[in-house]
Write a protein that holds these residues in place. Structure first.
Motif, PDB file in Angstrom:
ATOM      1  N   ASN A  73     -22.468  -9.037  15.610  1.00 41.17           N
ATOM      2  CA  ASN A  73     -21.886  -9.246  14.651  1.00 41.17           C
ATOM      3  C   ASN A  73     -22.543 -10.376  13.636  1.00 41.17           C
ATOM      4  O   ASN A  73     -22.767 -11.740  13.994  1.00 41.17           O
ATOM      5  CB  ASN A  73     -20.560  -9.829  14.789  1.00 41.17           C
ATOM      6  N   PHE A  74     -23.095 -10.026  12.696  1.00 40.53           N
ATOM      7  CA  PHE A  74     -24.241 -10.765  11.960  1.00 40.53           C
ATOM      8  C   PHE A  74     -23.444 -11.846  11.109  1.00 40.53           C
ATOM      9  O   PHE A  74     -23.802 -13.054  11.143  1.00 40.53           O
ATOM     10  CB  PHE A  74     -24.954  -9.875  10.791  1.00 40.53           C
ATOM     11  N   ASP A  75     -22.092 -11.625  10.819  1.00 43.45           N
ATOM     12  CA  ASP A  75     -21.707 -12.802   9.913  1.00 43.45           C
ATOM     13  C   ASP A  75     -21.015 -13.882  11.054  1.00 43.45           C
ATOM     14  O   ASP A  75     -21.235 -14.913  10.626  1.00 43.45           O
ATOM     15  CB  ASP A  75     -20.010 -12.293   9.527  1.00 43.45           C
ATOM     16  N   LYS A  76     -20.679 -13.424  12.138  1.00 44.37           N
ATOM     17  CA  LYS A  76     -20.327 -14.564  13.195  1.00 44.37           C
ATOM     18  C   LYS A  76     -21.634 -15.301  13.497  1.00 44.37           C
ATOM     19  O   LYS A  76     -21.651 -16.595  13.640  1.00 44.37           O
ATOM     20  CB  LYS A  76     -20.025 -13.654  14.421  1.00 44.37           C
ATOM     21  N   TYR A  77     -22.653 -14.692  13.633  1.00 37.56           N
ATOM     22  CA  TYR A  77     -23.977 -15.223  13.904  1.00 37.56           C
ATOM     23  C   TYR A  77     -24.348 -16.338  12.957  1.00 37.56           C
ATOM     24  O   TYR A  77     -24.828 -17.275  12.950  1.00 37.56           O
ATOM     25  CB  TYR A  77     -25.266 -14.049  13.899  1.00 37.56           C
ATOM     26  N   ARG A  78     -24.097 -15.927  11.639  1.00 37.49           N
ATOM     27  CA  ARG A  78     -24.820 -16.600  10.411  1.00 37.49           C
ATOM     28  C   ARG A  78     -23.674 -17.946  10.228  1.00 37.49           C
ATOM     29  O   ARG A  78     -24.223 -18.955  10.333  1.00 37.49           O
ATOM     30  CB  ARG A  78     -24.433 -15.777   9.013  1.00 37.49           C
ATOM     31  N   TYR A  79     -22.441 -17.823  10.776  1.00 37.01           N
ATOM     32  CA  TYR A  79     -21.521 -18.870  10.845  1.00 37.01           C
ATOM     33  C   TYR A  79     -21.763 -19.657  11.855  1.00 37.01           C
ATOM     34  O   TYR A  79     -21.921 -20.985  11.623  1.00 37.01           O
ATOM     35  CB  TYR A  79     -19.992 -18.196  11.055  1.00 37.01           C
ATOM     36  N   GLU A  80     -22.132 -19.308  13.063  1.00 38.97           N
ATOM     37  CA  GLU A  80     -22.510 -20.351  14.023  1.00 38.97           C
ATOM     38  C   GLU A  80     -23.684 -20.971  13.772  1.00 38.97           C
ATOM     39  O   GLU A  80     -23.978 -22.204  14.243  1.00 38.97           O
ATOM     40  CB  GLU A  80     -22.638 -19.398  15.361  1.00 38.97           C
ATOM     41  N   LEU A  81     -24.855 -20.190  13.039  1.00 38.39           N
ATOM     42  CA  LEU A  81     -26.024 -20.941  12.802  1.00 38.39           C
ATOM     43  C   LEU A  81     -25.854 -22.128  11.645  1.00 38.39           C
ATOM     44  O   LEU A  81     -26.427 -23.140  11.952  1.00 38.39           O
ATOM     45  CB  LEU A  81     -26.995 -19.791  12.180  1.00 38.39           C
ATOM     46  N   LYS A  82     -24.822 -21.773  10.789  1.00 45.25           N
ATOM     47  CA  LYS A  82     -24.614 -22.802   9.648  1.00 45.25           C
ATOM     48  C   LYS A  82     -23.918 -24.034  10.454  1.00 45.25           C
ATOM     49  O   LYS A  82     -24.179 -25.191  10.024  1.00 45.25           O
ATOM     50  CB  LYS A  82     -23.426 -22.006   8.775  1.00 45.25           C
ATOM     51  N   LYS A  83     -23.067 -23.807  11.310  1.00 45.82           N
ATOM     52  CA  LYS A  83     -22.202 -24.930  12.250  1.00 45.82           C
ATOM     53  C   LYS A  83     -23.320 -25.711  12.915  1.00 45.82           C
ATOM     54  O   LYS A  83     -23.173 -26.893  12.889  1.00 45.82           O
ATOM     55  CB  LYS A  83     -20.962 -24.381  13.039  1.00 45.82           C
ATOM     56  N   LYS A  84     -24.288 -25.121  13.679  1.00 48.16           N
ATOM     57  CA  LYS A  84     -25.384 -25.711  14.213  1.00 48.16           C
ATOM     58  C   LYS A  84     -26.183 -26.781  13.338  1.00 48.16           C
ATOM     59  O   LYS A  84     -26.324 -27.747  13.706  1.00 48.16           O
ATOM     60  CB  LYS A  84     -26.370 -24.925  15.173  1.00 48.16           C
ATOM     61  N   GLN A  85     -26.391 -26.165  12.108  1.00 50.48           N
ATOM     62  CA  GLN A  85     -27.180 -27.053  11.198  1.00 50.48           C
ATOM     63  C   GLN A  85     -26.570 -28.412  10.801  1.00 50.48           C
ATOM     64  O   GLN A  85     -27.017 -29.252  10.318  1.00 50.48           O
ATOM     65  CB  GLN A  85     -27.549 -25.943   9.909  1.00 50.48           C
ATOM     66  N   GLN A  86     -25.230 -27.943  10.352  1.00 52.84           N
ATOM     67  CA  GLN A  86     -24.159 -29.066   9.919  1.00 52.84           C
ATOM     68  C   GLN A  86     -24.207 -30.037  10.984  1.00 52.84           C
ATOM     69  O   GLN A  86     -24.179 -31.294  10.814  1.00 52.84           O
ATOM     70  CB  GLN A  86     -22.921 -28.570   9.719  1.00 52.84           C
ATOM     71  N   GLU A  87     -24.116 -29.711  12.368  1.00 54.07           N
ATOM     72  CA  GLU A  87     -23.981 -30.736  13.337  1.00 54.07           C
ATOM     73  C   GLU A  87     -25.261 -31.440  13.565  1.00 54.07           C
ATOM     74  O   GLU A  87     -25.172 -32.863  13.774  1.00 54.07           O
ATOM     75  CB  GLU A  87     -23.678 -29.976  14.927  1.00 54.07           C
ATOM     76  N   ALA A  88     -26.421 -30.702  13.456  1.00 47.58           N
ATOM     77  CA  ALA A  88     -27.925 -31.429  13.252  1.00 47.58           C
ATOM     78  C   ALA A  88     -27.783 -32.605  12.172  1.00 47.58           C
ATOM     79  O   ALA A  88     -28.375 -33.603  12.303  1.00 47.58           O
ATOM     80  CB  ALA A  88     -28.796 -30.484  13.395  1.00 47.58           C
ATOM     81  N   LYS A  89     -27.300 -32.119  11.159  1.00 52.71           N
ATOM     82  CA  LYS A  89     -27.405 -32.914   9.913  1.00 52.71           C
ATOM     83  C   LYS A  89     -26.429 -34.209  10.247  1.00 52.71           C
ATOM     84  O   LYS A  89     -26.811 -35.317   9.702  1.00 52.71           O
ATOM     85  CB  LYS A  89     -27.026 -32.151   8.655  1.00 52.71           C
ATOM     86  N   LYS A  90     -25.330 -34.082  11.152  1.00 54.59           N
ATOM     87  CA  LYS A  90     -24.500 -35.186  11.036  1.00 54.59           C
ATOM     88  C   LYS A  90     -25.326 -36.006  11.941  1.00 54.59           C
ATOM     89  O   LYS A  90     -24.901 -37.205  11.838  1.00 54.59           O
ATOM     90  CB  LYS A  90     -23.220 -34.693  11.771  1.00 54.59           C
ATOM     91  N   LYS A  91     -25.707 -35.618  13.046  1.00 55.24           N
ATOM     92  CA  LYS A  91     -26.644 -36.722  13.788  1.00 55.24           C
ATOM     93  C   LYS A  91     -27.907 -37.146  13.584  1.00 55.24           C
ATOM     94  O   LYS A  91     -28.442 -38.129  14.011  1.00 55.24           O
ATOM     95  CB  LYS A  91     -27.079 -35.850  15.307  1.00 55.24           C
ATOM     96  N   GLN A  92     -28.294 -36.770  12.345  1.00 55.11           N
ATOM     97  CA  GLN A  92     -29.756 -37.368  11.689  1.00 55.11           C
ATOM     98  C   GLN A  92     -29.159 -38.461  11.033  1.00 55.11           C
ATOM     99  O   GLN A  92     -28.309 -38.678  10.295  1.00 55.11           O
ATOM    100  CB  GLN A  92     -30.179 -36.321  10.909  1.00 55.11           C
ATOM    101  N   THR A  93     -30.149 -39.513  11.269  1.00 54.90           N
ATOM    102  CA  THR A  93     -30.040 -40.801  10.570  1.00 54.90           C
ATOM    103  C   THR A  93     -31.002 -41.070   9.453  1.00 54.90           C
ATOM    104  O   THR A  93     -32.288 -40.672   9.681  1.00 54.90           O
ATOM    105  CB  THR A  93     -30.061 -42.032  11.852  1.00 54.90           C
ATOM    106  N   VAL A  94     -30.670 -41.381   8.380  1.00 51.71           N
ATOM    107  CA  VAL A  94     -31.421 -41.906   7.299  1.00 51.71           C
ATOM    108  C   VAL A  94     -31.793 -43.340   6.999  1.00 51.71           C
ATOM    109  O   VAL A  94     -31.000 -44.046   7.188  1.00 51.71           O
ATOM    110  CB  VAL A  94     -30.882 -41.221   5.974  1.00 51.71           C
ATOM    111  N   VAL A  95     -33.166 -43.616   7.251  1.00 57.79           N
ATOM    112  CA  VAL A  95     -33.386 -44.948   7.098  1.00 57.79           C
ATOM    113  C   VAL A  95     -33.969 -45.308   5.770  1.00 57.79           C
ATOM    114  O   VAL A  95     -34.853 -44.648   5.319  1.00 57.79           O
ATOM    115  CB  VAL A  95     -34.650 -45.349   8.275  1.00 57.79           C
ATOM    116  N   GLU A  96     -33.070 -46.095   5.068  1.00 61.75           N
ATOM    117  CA  GLU A  96     -33.436 -46.397   3.759  1.00 61.75           C
ATOM    118  C   GLU A  96     -34.322 -47.667   3.658  1.00 61.75           C
ATOM    119  O   GLU A  96     -34.259 -48.624   4.572  1.00 61.75           O
ATOM    120  CB  GLU A  96     -32.105 -46.967   2.910  1.00 61.75           C
TER     121      GLU A  96
END
Length: 182
Positions: A73-96
């Motif tokens: 199911n491509f829509d489910k696959y795309r949704y899960e991929l988007k969730k993984k990207q959001q999780e990775a973005k949350k864990k990323q730290t930005v050093v100013e």
């Protein structure tokens, strides 16, 4: 499900995966919905199998020989991929990099106040660029008064943070970088 269904334009730009009729290889290696091997077959037959199950034919790897596709199911696959990207973005730290400016004749009280601000920045895991600016004839005293003042700052900060770059002259500025201790 319609066999001509394509992902929305926004999603296609994010993921860039071929699905259903976009897959035009003579032969593909097909994986089932559970990841099981279904063998090597024509892409038309693979599309037919996906259509019978009410799912999409999704290209997994075009580098393999023959290319690998999966029934899913491509829509489910795309949704899960988007969730993984959001999780990775949350864990990323930005050093100013914050900047604190001084002059060679800055008084001790003001110096202490700015040192406290530097320590606050470093506690928040930011790097700090410490800049001492020399105007007019003050440049003559850069190696004496200026170096003395910046050494005073460095000594005050040494136990709380790491000095990334020792003081260096760049034109009319003496620059030093400090950051959190590793």
């Amino acid at each position: 499900m319609d066999s001509k269904r394509k992902p929305k334009k926004g999603a296609q730009q994010e993921i860039r995966v071929r699905i259903n009729d976009d897959i035009r290889y003579p032969e593909v290696r097909l994986l089932g919905p559970e990841g099981e091997q279904l063998g090597v077959m024509s892409s038309a037959k693979a599309r037919q199998i996906a259509l019978e199950q009410g799912l999409d034919l999704v290209e997994i790897s075009d580098k393999a020989s023959p290319p690998v596709c999966r029934v899913m199911n491509f829509d489910k696959y795309r949704y899960e991929l988007k969730k993984k990207q959001q999780e990775a973005k949350k864990k990323q730290t930005v050093v100013e990099t914050k900047e604190v400016k001084f002059r060679p004749k800055t008084e001790d009280h003001d110096l202490d106040f700015k040192i406290k601000n530097i320590l606050k920045f470093v506690e928040k895991k930011n790097k700090v660029k410490i800049t001492m600016q020399f105007r007019g004839r003050e440049i003559v005293h850069a190696q004496t008064v200026g170096m003395e003042a910046i050494k005073h700052i460095a000594d005050a900060l040494r136990e709380h943070c790491a000095i990334i770059q020792e003081p260096t002259m760049e034109g009319r500025f003496m620059i030093m970088f400090v950051g959190p201790k590793p």
